[in-house]
Design an enzyme around this catalytic site. Structure first.
Site, PDB file in Angstrom:
ATOM      1  N   GLU A 223       0.817  -1.210   0.000  1.00 31.13           N
ATOM      2  CA  GLU A 223       0.000   0.000   0.000  1.00 31.13           C
ATOM      3  C   GLU A 223       0.854   1.265   0.000  1.00 31.13           C
ATOM      4  OE1 GLU A 223      -2.365  -0.820   3.451  1.00 31.13           O
ATOM      5  OE2 GLU A 223      -1.215   0.538   4.713  1.00 31.13           O
ATOM      6  N   HIS A 224       2.160   1.134   0.128  1.00 32.79           N
ATOM      7  CA  HIS A 224       3.022   2.320   0.140  1.00 32.79           C
ATOM      8  C   HIS A 224       3.538   2.673  -1.245  1.00 32.79           C
ATOM      9  CE1 HIS A 224       3.767   0.902   4.478  1.00 32.79           C
ATOM     10  NE2 HIS A 224       2.774   1.747   4.441  1.00 32.79           N
TER      11      HIS A 224
ATOM     12  N   GLN B 116       2.218  -6.564   4.805  1.00 34.61           N
ATOM     13  CA  GLN B 116       2.215  -7.998   5.108  1.00 34.61           C
ATOM     14  C   GLN B 116       1.777  -8.295   6.541  1.00 34.61           C
ATOM     15  OE1 GLN B 116       5.723 -10.089   3.746  1.00 34.61           O
ATOM     16  NE2 GLN B 116       5.462 -11.677   5.295  1.00 34.61           N
TER      17      GLN B 116
ATOM     18  N   HIS C  83       9.125  -8.332  -1.295  1.00 35.99           N
ATOM     19  CA  HIS C  83       8.499  -7.030  -1.542  1.00 35.99           C
ATOM     20  C   HIS C  83       9.278  -6.316  -2.644  1.00 35.99           C
ATOM     21  CE1 HIS C  83       5.856  -6.780   2.166  1.00 35.99           C
ATOM     22  NE2 HIS C  83       6.479  -7.949   2.262  1.00 35.99           N
TER      23      HIS C  83
ATOM     24  N   CYS D 248       9.027  -3.471  -3.703  1.00 38.84           N
ATOM     25  CA  CYS D 248       9.409  -2.082  -3.400  1.00 38.84           C
ATOM     26  C   CYS D 248      10.783  -2.030  -2.741  1.00 38.84           C
ATOM     27  CB  CYS D 248       8.357  -1.384  -2.547  1.00 38.84           C
ATOM     28  SG  CYS D 248       8.038  -2.139  -0.959  1.00 38.84           S
TER      29      CYS D 248
END
Ligand SMILES: [Zn+2]
Length: 205
Positions: free
Chosen positions: A98-99, A138, A166, A168
């Site tokens: 979500e970031h 997570q 991840h 990101c």
């Protein structure tokens, strides 16, 4: 949860529903992002991309249209007193952080010790997907899966472990491609009984 909070939730949900943008607005936003990269969204190779990205988003975030509690509604009680651990191992999932809206890919291990009733095993995988197909972190996803199973089945205990990469942090930011993040949520006998927890950990790949 108090009735007031329920009413607030409903109000918030219908607000979100009313605010849902039109498909054309989403496609326009994707065109803006393509222009931001420095490319031309009107060139041949990119002209269909906004529509494709919008359809991909529908798939990535299909979980918002699913109620995980509904998935676990049907349970089975004819289990001859079976009260040992049930573990579904290595459930592959794809989510998005979500970031950064970057992919999170990994596996989930979901276990519970029933208390009189069980659920169809594919339903455990569907609960994982219903939460994965949302914007996530997570840690929250791990807790949501465990809490939903705990609330629906009222088992003796629930254990959930997620192990994921991840993007990101593997493909941007700190660029650490070989890392994965492990999170766990243990409830009931998985939290209180070291032997139960050990049995669960021993079946991990
Ligand atoms: Zn991120």
């Amino acid at each position: 949860m108090s009735p007031t909070v329920h009413a607030l939730d409903r109000a918030r949900a219908s607000h979100t529903e009313n605010q849902k943008p039109a498909r054309s607005e989403v496609e326009a936003a994707v065109r803006t992002m393509i222009r931001w990269t420095g490319d031309n969204p009107e060139r041949d190779g990119l002209s269909e991309t906004p529509a494709r990205v919008t359809r991909a988003f529908e798939e990535f975030f299909a979980g918002y249209g699913q109620d995980p509690a509904d998935i676990l509604e049907k349970t089975f009680e004819e289990i001859e007193g079976y009260d040992e651990m049930i573990v579904l191992r290595g459930i592959r999932f794809e989510s998005h952080c979500e970031h950064h809206l970057a992919p999170i890919t990994g596996k989930a291990w979901v276990a519970y010790v029933p208390s009189g009733r069980v659920v169809g095993i594919s339903k455990l995988a569907r609960v994982v997907d219903a939460y994965a197909k949302r914007l996530q972190i997570q840690e929250k996803m791990t807790a949501q899966i465990a809490n939903t199973i705990n609330d629906a089945l009222k088992p003796q205990g629930v254990g959930v472990i997620l192990k994921a990469t991840h993007h990101c942090m593997t493909t941007r930011g700190v660029h650490k491609p070989d890392t994965d993040l492990v999170t766990s949520r243990m409830l009931g006998c998985f939290r209180d009984n070291p032997l139960t927890r050990q049995e669960f950990l021993s079946v991990l790949d």
